[in-house]
Design an enzyme around this catalytic site. Structure first.
Site, PDB file in Angstrom:
ATOM      1  N   LYS A   1      22.312 -77.333 -35.956  1.00 38.13           N
ATOM      2  CA  LYS A   1      21.167 -78.181 -35.167  1.00 38.13           C
ATOM      3  C   LYS A   1      22.131 -78.986 -34.294  1.00 38.13           C
ATOM      4  CE  LYS A   1      17.069 -77.883 -37.080  1.00 38.13           C
ATOM      5  NZ  LYS A   1      15.820 -77.665 -36.441  1.00 38.13           N
TER       6      LYS A   1
ATOM      7  N   ASP B   1      20.061 -75.036 -32.137  1.00 36.02           N
ATOM      8  CA  ASP B   1      18.840 -75.634 -31.726  1.00 36.02           C
ATOM      9  C   ASP B   1      18.928 -76.942 -31.271  1.00 36.02           C
ATOM     10  OD1 ASP B   1      16.373 -75.985 -31.805  1.00 36.02           O
ATOM     11  OD2 ASP B   1      15.800 -75.649 -33.901  1.00 36.02           O
TER      12      ASP B   1
ATOM     13  N   ASP C   1      11.224 -71.738 -28.714  1.00 37.86           N
ATOM     14  CA  ASP C   1      10.609 -71.924 -29.931  1.00 37.86           C
ATOM     15  C   ASP C   1       9.390 -72.766 -29.717  1.00 37.86           C
ATOM     16  OD1 ASP C   1       9.876 -72.867 -32.467  1.00 37.86           O
ATOM     17  OD2 ASP C   1      11.899 -73.989 -32.906  1.00 37.86           O
TER      18      ASP C   1
END
Ligand SMILES: [Mg+2]
Length: 323
Positions: A134, A162, A214
């Site tokens: 992340k 991400d 996403d």
């Protein structure tokens, strides 16, 4: 002869699991069991706070309506609420044998930036070494340095990153500056680096770092298509909908030359093992993004193979409705 059971569950989470603006202390949801001709099909319906548009109360009401139609033999239509459509489609698919038993229990380990921890997790991984990091929680520059460090330290490692749309274009560029150009191709993709899709596309073009969609996949105007710099779409069935809907998105992605990555929305071990079965069936070439069980303190009804977490069985759950 049809029978249905609907249960409510609430599993304790590990301390400090934060979803956007809220701390998640328990994972709450519904389990349904359909019985017909001596066979059973199970489904989990657990809208994810801060991510699902429907609340658990709304999901429960819609599920009760669906179950009522099904058990009385009426046609039960696909719910417009994604979490309900996912859970009911899993239960139906198990009942009629459409969801294969074979599962892909590989998972891209989540890494918080500590290379030593990652070494241990990757040591246990057979074949391809893929981890997820992340980014966007701290300074973009620090993220860039950590990613660079991990790729340098583990030469056969590939990373999925991400950013959850947290960066301005300038911050995203600040991140990229610290990742050596020779390592950039080992970033499988960076999910949604920037606040807008156009900025993310521009970032991919300029840096050579591939991106994945996403959040965008769940927006009304989204269309799956091949675009320069876009490598994959992430599919979270609890947020997207039925198995059929996910299957169609995966099909479109593969036709466009994109990867499709089935990922969790922090389902319990029951929903998670079903996602692993969907991944083995629909995306056999791709490691799914399912490393979320360790965020919980218990498993539910079905076990994830390598987990030592205690198992909560069905008898300890509150029955919402049974017919
Ligand atoms: Mg994401």
């Amino acid at each position: 002869m049809r029978k249905v059971e609907l249960y409510r569950f609430s599993l304790p989470m590990e301390a400090g699991v934060i979803l956007r603006n809220q701390r998640l202390k328990t994972r709450d949801g519904l389990l349904m069991c359909l019985t017909q001709d001596g066979k059973q099909g199970w489904g989990e319906i657990s809208p994810l706070p801060e991510f699902s548009h429907e609340t658990l109360e709304e999901a429960e009401e819609a599920t009760l309506g669906w179950l009522h139609s099904w058990v009385t033999g009426d046609q039960a239509f696909e719910s417009a609420l994604p979490s309900v459509a996912f859970g009911t489609s899993c239960a139906l698919a198990e009942l009629d044998g459409r969801l294969p038993e074979t599962a892909d229990y590989r998972k891209a380990p989540l890494c918080n930036g500590d290379p030593d921890e990652l070494f241990i997790a990757l040591g246990a991984m057979a074949g391809e070494k893929v981890a997820k990091v992340k980014v966007g929680l701290y300074e973009a520059v620090r993220d860039g340095m950590i990613v660079n460090l991990l790729l340098e330290a583990i030469p056969d490692l590939k990373l999925r990153l991400d950013a959850n749309r947290s960066w301005t274009k300038a911050k995203a560029d600040g991140f990229a500056k610290y990742v050596s150009p020779e390592f950039r191709s080992r970033i499988e993709f960076l999910e949604e680096p920037c606040k807008t899709r156009d900025e993310s596309r521009e970032f991919a073009r300029e840096t050579g770092i591939a991106i994945a969609w996403d959040e965008s996949v769940r927006e009304a105007d989204f269309m799956v298509k091949a675009e320069p710099g876009v490598a994959a779409i992430v599919i979270k069935p609890t947020l997207v909908g039925s198995i059929q809907r996910c299957h169609s998105l995966i099909h479109q992605a593969h036709n466009a030359g994109l990867n499709a990555v089935i990922s969790s929305s922090i389902e319990t071990s029951l929903g998670l093992t079903q996602l692993a079965r969907m991944a083995a069936w629909l995306t056999p070439e791709t490691i799914p993004g399912l490393d979320t069980l360790s965020l919980m303190q218990a498993q539910l009804v079905r076990k994830w193979p390598d987990s030592d977490l205690p198992l909560v069985d069905i008898d300890s759950l509150e029955v919402v409705w049974r017919r």
